[in-house]
Design an enzyme around this catalytic site. Structure first.
Site: not given
Ligand SMILES: [Zn+2]
Length: 211
Positions: A74, A93, A120, A160
């Protein structure tokens, strides 16, 4: 920070994320950008919980493997984010449970898939666009990421997980954690009537705390 220090920081952060259940198995990857534009990125088929500094891959801006173990499959979308965001120095990620669950839902508005629940969230994550599903390793994903990365600190890959960038690894981790906690809150409030932040409140936050 020196390359050696950054390698050690990636190992430490990976271990903490793994121990806290935000990273599991060999899923997820971390990267930092060095001053010469190359990146350090976690290796393919490695667990974030069990890394050694010398294992961390070094990759050129063009994607050439320079040192360490072979990079994550990735890594190409990390490079796409760095290309589009000159201020980004690190990327987190992961496939953390609540954020991935949000990525599996059908969304009416793919430009922003989490409602503005807390200050936040707005300050650290901002709007969270959904990037359509691509199979792992599909290079078309890099183009899709490139199209949104300039405008967004955080993006969500459908079915994902999130890609979150920051001015430092710590900054990216904090933003990632805020996103995962917001996803948790999103499911916790469920279908109850929710008092969302108003447009005025969001504009004020963006004015007072520009990203
Ligand atoms: Zn992934």
């Amino acid at each position: 920070m020196s390359e050696d220090s950054l390698r050690s920081e990636i190992v430490k952060v990976g271990s903490l994320l793994y121990m806290r259940g935000l990273a599991h198995g060999s899923a997820g990857n971390l990267s930092v950008r060095l001053d010469d534009g190359s990146i350090l990125v976690t290796p393919t088929n490695s667990s974030l919980g069990f890394l050694a500094p010398e294992q961390i891959s070094k990759v050129s801006p063009a994607g050439t493997h320079i040192a360490g173990d072979p990079p994550s499959k990735e890594a190409f979308f990390h490079l796409a984010v760095y290309e589009e965001r000159p201020t980004a120095k690190a990327i987190v990620h992961l496939h953390s449970t609540h954020a991935v669950a949000v990525s599996c839902l059908c969304h009416d508005n793919s430009a922003d898939v989490l409602p503005p629940l807390t200050a936040y969230q707005v300050m650290r994550v901002g709007r969270l666009p959904l990037i359509p599903y691509y199979r792992p390793g599909d290079r078309k994903l890099a183009d899709a990421v490139r199209g949104l990365a300039g405008e967004h600190k955080a993006m969500l890959l459908a079915n994902h997980g999130p890609i979150v960038s920051g001015k430092s690894l710590q900054d990216a981790v904090h933003a990632y954690e805020e996103l995962e906690e917001t996803a948790k809150l999103f499911f916790l409030v469920g279908n109850r009537p929710v008092s969302l932040l108003t447009c005025e409140a969001i504009t004020e936050l963006n004015d007072v705390f520009p990203s």
